[in-house]
Design a protein around this motif. Structure first.
Motif, PDB file in Angstrom:
ATOM      1  N   GLN A 120       0.829  -1.203   0.000  1.00 27.22           N
ATOM      2  CA  GLN A 120       0.000   0.000   0.000  1.00 27.22           C
ATOM      3  C   GLN A 120       0.866   1.256   0.000  1.00 27.22           C
ATOM      4  O   GLN A 120       0.541   2.241  -0.682  1.00 27.22           O
ATOM      5  N   ALA A 121       1.959   1.214   0.757  1.00 24.06           N
ATOM      6  CA  ALA A 121       2.866   2.363   0.790  1.00 24.06           C
ATOM      7  C   ALA A 121       3.493   2.618  -0.570  1.00 24.06           C
ATOM      8  O   ALA A 121       3.771   3.774  -0.938  1.00 24.06           O
ATOM      9  N   ALA A 122       3.722   1.550  -1.332  1.00 23.97           N
ATOM     10  CA  ALA A 122       4.310   1.691  -2.672  1.00 23.97           C
ATOM     11  C   ALA A 122       3.256   2.023  -3.725  1.00 23.97           C
ATOM     12  O   ALA A 122       3.599   2.230  -4.889  1.00 23.97           O
ATOM     13  N   GLY A 123       2.001   2.057  -3.328  1.00 23.74           N
ATOM     14  CA  GLY A 123       0.933   2.396  -4.258  1.00 23.74           C
ATOM     15  C   GLY A 123       0.506   1.254  -5.156  1.00 23.74           C
ATOM     16  O   GLY A 123      -0.197   1.469  -6.145  1.00 23.74           O
ATOM     17  N   ILE A 124       0.929   0.028  -4.828  1.00 23.20           N
ATOM     18  CA  ILE A 124       0.574  -1.133  -5.665  1.00 23.20           C
ATOM     19  C   ILE A 124      -0.866  -1.559  -5.418  1.00 23.20           C
ATOM     20  O   ILE A 124      -1.603  -1.878  -6.352  1.00 23.20           O
ATOM     21  N   VAL A 125      -1.265  -1.606  -4.150  1.00 22.20           N
ATOM     22  CA  VAL A 125      -2.641  -1.937  -3.793  1.00 22.20           C
ATOM     23  C   VAL A 125      -3.179  -0.862  -2.869  1.00 22.20           C
ATOM     24  O   VAL A 125      -2.413  -0.167  -2.178  1.00 22.20           O
ATOM     25  N   GLY A 126      -4.479  -0.714  -2.859  1.00 27.06           N
ATOM     26  CA  GLY A 126      -5.101   0.255  -1.976  1.00 27.06           C
ATOM     27  C   GLY A 126      -5.561  -0.383  -0.684  1.00 27.06           C
ATOM     28  O   GLY A 126      -5.692  -1.605  -0.599  1.00 27.06           O
TER      29      GLY A 126
END
Length: 269
Positions: A120-126
């Motif tokens: 989530q921090a990397a923006g891959i999943v919400g």
């Protein structure tokens, strides 16, 4: 040997049930109110069938795993399996349904967010919200957990009913554990397992009506919605009972036919 032991009784009960079902079908077709109620209620049949099949399939897989744990050589696995079975089957299904829906589901969402925090921090999943966890799948998970404990006991008893001498003979022939289970244990255990296993499937069809307390649009929920708006409680719940009877009696007849077929196949060997 008395005649009743060798010759099955004529199914007068089935004739009576079929006559009642046909009379009810004619009444539904001839009465506009009953026809309207029926058209609303049958919209929930798909959800009822979906919940039953998916939950029972998952419960069977989980129950088999628990049964094999209970029969393993590890005392820890046996104790874990026994703990699971005794605790789960001691909780009413309705209570378990509420617990999974309003306690277990939020906990699973929190666990998912915790496990995927780096993604989530990397923006891959919400991030996942509790509202994203549908009530339909909460109900399926609850029924899966509830019935897995009963199915585990059915599988355990069926496996233990297999003659140990045949298992020892398979070991002497050098068959692996998996091949012993697949070719020796399971085919024999299945004949013992089938009657109670089929009964549990029919019971789940009926217990799937409990998912209506979560607002899942099954047969019972569709009937509740119609009755609360029209105040036609007698007509509505009579149709609901009729639809459930059609499902469960049909399944019961199919299972009996399968049992007879397996029994005849065993006699001819």
């Amino acid at each position: 040997m008395p005649p009743s032991a060798t010759k099955p009784d004529f199914p007068y009960w089935l004739v009576a049930a079929a006559a009642i079902a046909i009379a009810a079908a004619v009444s539904i077709a001839a009465n506009d109110l009953y026809a309207q109620v029926f058209s609303v209620v049958v919209k929930g049949v798909g959800i009822t069938v979906f919940v039953t099949i998916v939950a029972y399939t998952l419960a069977s897989a989980l129950g088999l795993g628990v049964a094999l744990m209970g029969l393993s050589g590890s005392v820890w696995l046996r104790q874990i399996a026994r703990f699971y079975v005794e605790i789960i089957r001691s909780v009413p299904i309705l209570v378990l349904l509420f617990w999974v829906a309003f306690v277990g589901a939020p906990a699973m969402v929190w666990l998912w967010n915790w496990a995927t925090a780096p993604l989530q921090a990397a923006g891959i999943v919400g991030p996942m919200q509790v509202r994203d966890f549908s009530l339909l799948w909460r109900a399926i998970i609850a029924l899966t957990v509830a019935y897995s404990s009963f199915i585990a006991e059915i599988f355990r008893a069926g496996i233990q009913a297999v003659d140990p001498g045949q298992i020892e003979a398979a070991k002497a022939l050098g068959l692996s554990r998996y091949r012993r289970f697949r070719h020796i244990v399971w085919p024999q255990a299945f004949k013992t397992i089938l009657p109670p296993y089929g009964n549990d499937f029919i019971a789940m069809v009926k217990d799937s009506s409990l998912v209506s307390v979560l607002g899942v649009a099954d047969i019972t929920q569709m009937g509740k919605v119609y009755a609360s708006g029209s105040f036609r409680f007698f007509e509505t719940y009579s149709i609901v009972a009729y639809v459930y009877l059609l499902l469960t009696v049909s399944l019961s007849l199919a299972l009996r036919a399968l049992e007879r077929r397996l029994r005849k196949g065993q006699e001819f060997r």
